[in-house]
Scaffold this active site. Sequence first.
Site, mmCIF file in Angstrom:
data_model
loop_
_atom_site.group_PDB
_atom_site.id
_atom_site.type_symbol
_atom_site.label_atom_id
_atom_site.label_comp_id
_atom_site.label_asym_id
_atom_site.label_seq_id
_atom_site.Cartn_x
_atom_site.Cartn_y
_atom_site.Cartn_z
ATOM 1 N N TYR A 1 0.812 -1.225 0.000
ATOM 2 C CA TYR A 1 0.000 0.000 0.000
ATOM 3 C C TYR A 1 0.841 1.268 0.000
ATOM 4 C CZ TYR A 1 -4.376 -2.356 0.832
ATOM 5 O OH TYR A 1 -5.486 -3.119 0.690
ATOM 6 N N LYS B 1 2.733 -14.238 5.547
ATOM 7 C CA LYS B 1 3.032 -15.207 4.483
ATOM 8 C C LYS B 1 4.556 -15.287 4.387
ATOM 9 C CE LYS B 1 1.522 -17.747 1.047
ATOM 10 N NZ LYS B 1 0.747 -18.967 1.215
ATOM 11 N N ASP C 1 -2.884 -17.850 4.470
ATOM 12 C CA ASP C 1 -3.935 -18.653 3.821
ATOM 13 C C ASP C 1 -4.571 -19.619 4.822
ATOM 14 O OD1 ASP C 1 -1.314 -19.532 3.704
ATOM 15 O OD2 ASP C 1 -1.574 -20.756 1.923
ATOM 16 N N ASP D 1 -6.250 -6.189 5.298
ATOM 17 C CA ASP D 1 -7.361 -5.733 4.463
ATOM 18 C C ASP D 1 -8.240 -6.923 4.085
ATOM 19 O OD1 ASP D 1 -8.959 -4.134 2.946
ATOM 20 O OD2 ASP D 1 -7.523 -3.816 1.339
#
Length: 406
Positions: free
Chosen positions: A150, A217, A271, A295
């Site tokens: 972002y 991740k 995930d 988000d």
Amino acid sequence: MKENTITYNNGIINVPDNPVLLYIEGDGIGPDIWRGAREVMDRAVETAYSGSRKVIWKEILAGGKAKDATGEWLPEESLNQIEKYKIAIKGPLTTPVGGGMRSINVALRQRFRLHSCIRPVRYFKGVPSPVKWPEHVDMVIFRENMEDLYSGIEWKAGSPEAEKVLAFLNGEMGQSIAADSGIGVKPISARNTKNLMRNAVRYAINHNRKSVTIMHKGNIMKYTEGAFRDWCYEAAKDEFPENTITEKELKEKYNRIQPEGKVVIKDRIADALFQEIIIHPLNYDVIAAPNLNGDYISDALAALVGGLGIAPGANIGDNHAIFEATHGTAPDIAGEDIANPGSLILSGEMMLRYLGWDKAADLIIEAFEKTISEGKVTLDLSSQMERVSSLKSSEFGRAVAENIKA
Ligand code: NAI
């Protein structure tokens, strides 16, 4: 009434009885949901404090309304007002996909160093849900708010800037990136990560929460998301050694029985966490996430307990705070007076609690829950329920306000 300004002194907020609070109506459904939110907040403050405290609302312009009035999407004057008055609540603002201007939301978060986005996700009785035990969903997301993908550092495929970066990466750094690639940069710093984690752990300790889960991740993005995980663990260990234990310690030292007064710090790969929050929501409490993961998981979690229409949020820095719903401008229903103002009502509730006006905040929660349990809901909720008709945005706001009782 004398206008009063909120101040911060070494991170401690000082709130007068008649503070100026800024508001941005927002684009799309913004005006529809702002009306209800303001009515509810005013009623709650009046009921809680019988006139001894009162908000002085001051509008500032941003987004489409600002562009029409001043030619600017985010006028300098609005920024000056936030600098001065410190606290604002805002409706959603449009950000075009692909080209066009940069996100005003991201610009505000970066300008005022609003490093932590806080999004509580909880179940209100009577709200429709796709899961069996929605009452088990009670989490608070702490999303890093300024960095990651972002940060707005990106170059269009074929631009001279992209070509320059590609020449460096392919030439000097030995990469083999396709020449027609767009390029984005993903910075994640120790400083912002630790700021976020500090806030998340402090929140967990102060609110008797069981755990803080670091969402990352890091198996793939080792030096950004992997580092995020490591810095979060470090912050918890270095800054809260008496109040935190790791999940490993819980197993090895405490035989999986959580000791009183200790928050468990654990991590999950992003995930896998998406499946976990659906299957085992009771195992998750506070979640600390980098910007993009935060988000995504915000909307997914909101869907378990009624959806975006009732998902609130706060962007908190050291000297400013801006409260806003999780959702966007909902162009598909804008101007129809059918959007759910709940998201902004509950963002207002967070704002009042942040000011230390807990009594008014509690009244909002009680009235909100009562209104929904009476089957009074807007279309986003009634469409997931059987034999329930829907209220307009304005009617729902009024119903919540009327349920606020001393
Ligand atoms: P969105 O969040 O506006 O809408 C997604 C879906 O949720 C739509 O079907 C919408 O009708 C529904 N929805 C959202 N809020 C609702 C409410 N209060 N009541 C009932 N239904 C509601 O996401 P979308 O369509 O992807 O984005 C639209 C615009 O909003 C884009 O320009 C985007 O950049 C911007 N946006 C702005 C944000 C902000 O100001 N903080 C946050 C997210 C998106």
